[in-house]
Structures are given as structure tokens and as C-alpha cells.
Scaffold this motif. Structure first.
Motif, PDB file in Angstrom:
ATOM      1  N   VAL A  88      10.156  -1.026  -0.980  1.00  0.00           N
ATOM      2  CA  VAL A  88      10.190  -0.581   0.414  1.00  0.00           C
ATOM      3  C   VAL A  88      11.598  -0.127   0.788  1.00  0.00           C
ATOM      4  O   VAL A  88      11.778   0.844   1.529  1.00  0.00           O
ATOM      5  N   ALA A  89      12.608  -0.803   0.251  1.00  0.00           N
ATOM      6  CA  ALA A  89      13.990  -0.404   0.516  1.00  0.00           C
ATOM      7  C   ALA A  89      14.277   0.975  -0.076  1.00  0.00           C
ATOM      8  O   ALA A  89      14.955   1.804   0.551  1.00  0.00           O
ATOM      9  N   ARG A  90      13.768   1.238  -1.267  1.00  0.00           N
ATOM     10  CA  ARG A  90      13.916   2.578  -1.868  1.00  0.00           C
ATOM     11  C   ARG A  90      13.210   3.620  -1.021  1.00  0.00           C
ATOM     12  O   ARG A  90      13.713   4.728  -0.809  1.00  0.00           O
ATOM     13  N   GLU A 116       0.821  -1.206   0.000  1.00  0.00           N
ATOM     14  CA  GLU A 116       0.000   0.000   0.000  1.00  0.00           C
ATOM     15  C   GLU A 116       0.860   1.263   0.000  1.00  0.00           C
ATOM     16  O   GLU A 116       0.378   2.345  -0.338  1.00  0.00           O
ATOM     17  N   ALA A 117       2.115   1.119   0.391  1.00  0.00           N
ATOM     18  CA  ALA A 117       3.078   2.212   0.262  1.00  0.00           C
ATOM     19  C   ALA A 117       3.937   2.027  -0.980  1.00  0.00           C
ATOM     20  O   ALA A 117       4.217   2.986  -1.708  1.00  0.00           O
ATOM     21  N   ALA A 118       4.352   0.780  -1.234  1.00  0.00           N
ATOM     22  CA  ALA A 118       5.291   0.522  -2.324  1.00  0.00           C
ATOM     23  C   ALA A 118       4.689   0.803  -3.698  1.00  0.00           C
ATOM     24  O   ALA A 118       5.339   1.437  -4.549  1.00  0.00           O
ATOM     25  N   ALA A 119       3.461   0.330  -3.939  1.00  0.00           N
ATOM     26  CA  ALA A 119       2.856   0.524  -5.258  1.00  0.00           C
ATOM     27  C   ALA A 119       2.634   2.004  -5.559  1.00  0.00           C
ATOM     28  O   ALA A 119       3.004   2.477  -6.655  1.00  0.00           O
ATOM     29  N   PRO A 120       2.062   2.787  -4.642  1.00  0.00           N
ATOM     30  CA  PRO A 120       1.940   4.215  -4.915  1.00  0.00           C
ATOM     31  C   PRO A 120       3.289   4.925  -5.030  1.00  0.00           C
ATOM     32  O   PRO A 120       3.463   5.801  -5.880  1.00  0.00           O
ATOM     33  N   PHE A 121       4.253   4.551  -4.172  1.00  0.00           N
ATOM     34  CA  PHE A 121       5.575   5.148  -4.263  1.00  0.00           C
ATOM     35  C   PHE A 121       6.170   4.926  -5.652  1.00  0.00           C
ATOM     36  O   PHE A 121       6.715   5.852  -6.279  1.00  0.00           O
TER      37      PHE A 121
END
Length: 231
Positions: free
Chosen positions: A80-82, A30-35
Motif C-alpha cells: 500500500v505504501a508503494r 484488494e488493491a495491494a495484491a493486484p498492484f
């Protein structure tokens, strides 16, 4: 290029009805895809949390079985690491809304622990809504809306159409009878028009400048709508 504010929970646990602490955090995809969507479109992401603490992904959200297999899990972990490489988050109290073109709140159970009662976050949400900026909130992220309040005690979100993680999904996830409260119930009590779709299927609701997604599968299509709104 626009700057987009990501507001994440600072909690790595969620207190259940019996007082035990369930390990959690933000739901990774939910954070990674939008990021990934925002940065691919050339936008800059800035992270803020209560007190500027480092946010933690929910360990369960990194598992292959919730990411379509090992390849999907590796992709989410890489994003997520990025995301983490952005460095120390801003403290919510130091955020200047004028610096950002849009605001986005990922989910995971953690927002039910801290953002649901965070007055600083609530004031930011109210200001973002009133500003006309695109405001995106997904899954359990709408728990943060519970802390938004006008001077007369009413919710700025009353009368808005929106969606969030449903009672049916919480039941199927095994937490409905363990939670202190259910998100759908609390949002309905605010006076919103809650729109519920098939459990676990992508579902995005747009009402004026408020963009909401029902569940983890809704994060990517929600981000796509926000990218379109940003031009």
C-alpha cells in the motif's frame, strides 16, 4: 509493458441505514495484491479517483487478523505504501481510456458511497466494457457498475455473468441489517447473472472481457487472470 488504470473510491466513510458514517476506504489487499501482480509482470499502474482525491485504505483491512498474521499485514502495508508513492491520483474526469490496456476496480465498502452513483465512473466502465479491454472488478468494487447506463436506461452489464460480495458475506460481516442496500440485490436487479460461491473462498468469474472476484480472497487470483489476458 502495459498501463493499467486502477479506479479507487475517494471516500473514507460509508453511510449506513441509520445515517451514521462507518469508517472505510478501499480494502487494502484488494488493491495491494493486484498492484504487486501487475508491477511484477512489468506493467505500470496509474490511479484515478473521483476528483483526484487521495484514496484511503479501510483501517480494518490493515489488521493482522485479516491478513494471515503480522507478517501478512506488514506485506500488505508495504505494498500500500508503494501504491501511495505513485503520487496524486488522476481525476476520473481526466482519464483517457485509450491510454490504458486494462481497467481495475478494487473494493472495500467505500465504492458503495461514491462510485455507485458516479456518472463519470459509469461512463468509463461502459466504454471499457465496449472496448474489449480487460475490465477487472472485485468484492464491493462492482457497486460502481450501478452507475453505468446506456442511453435507453439499460445497464451495459445486463446479461453478463459476474460475481461480487454476497448477501451471505455481508450478513456474516455484520453489515447486512445495517446497510441501506445490499450489493448482490442491486446487481441482480440490473439483470446480471450473479454467480455466488462459498463465503470468503476465492471465486473468479470471467465473461468475455469482464473479470470479477467475489471477495478479498479473490483479488489475487483475479489479478492472475488479468495478467494472463494481458499476455
Amino acid at each position: 509493458m502495459a498501463k493499467i488504470l486502477f479506479v479507487l473510491s475517494g471516500s473514507d466513510f460509508w453511510t449506513l441505514a441509520d445515517g451514521t458514517r462507518h469508517p472505510t476506504g478501499f480494502w487494502a489487499d484488494e488493491a495491494a495484491a493486484p498492484f504487486a501482480a501487475f508491477t511484477a509482470a512489468g506493467h505500470e499502474v496509474v490511479v484515478a479517483t473521483p476528483g483526484g482525491v487521495l484514496p484511503s485504505p479501510d483501517p480494518a483491512s490493515l489488521a493482522p487478523e485479516v491478513n494471515g498474521g503480522p507478517e501478512g499485514a506488514a506485506e500488505v502495508a508495504a505494498t500500500v505504501a508503494r501504491f501511495a508513492a505513485l503520487g496524486t491520483p488522476l481525476a476520473l474526469a481526466d482519464v483517457e481510456l485509450a491510454d490504458y490496456a486494462a481497467v481495475f476496480y478494487p473494493g472495500g465498502h467505500a465504492p458503495m458511497e461514491d462510485l455507485a452513483v458516479d456518472a463519470t465512473s459509469g461512463a468509463l466502465l461502459t466504454a471499457a466494457l465496449d472496448s474489449g479491454r480487460p475490465l477487472g472488478v472485485v468484492c464491493h468494487g462492482p457497486a460502481a457498475l450501478l452507475a453505468a447506463e446506456r442511453a435507453d436506461g439499460s445497464s451495459p452489464f445486463a446479461g453478463y455473468r459476474l460475481t461480487a460480495f454476497t448477501n451471505a458475506e455481508e450478513t456474516q460481516a455484520g453489515f447486512a441489517d445495517r446497510a441501506r442496500w445490499l450489493l448482490q440485490d442491486r446487481l441482480v436487479a440490473l439483470g446480471v447473472e450473479f454467480e455466488e460461491s462459498t463465503p470468503w473462498a476465492p471465486h473468479v468469474v470471467v465473461d468475455r472481457n469482464l473479470y470479477t472476484g467475489q471477495n478479498p480472497a479473490s483479488a489475487a487470483p483475479l489479478a492472475a487472470e488479468l495478467v494472463k489476458a494481458l499476455g
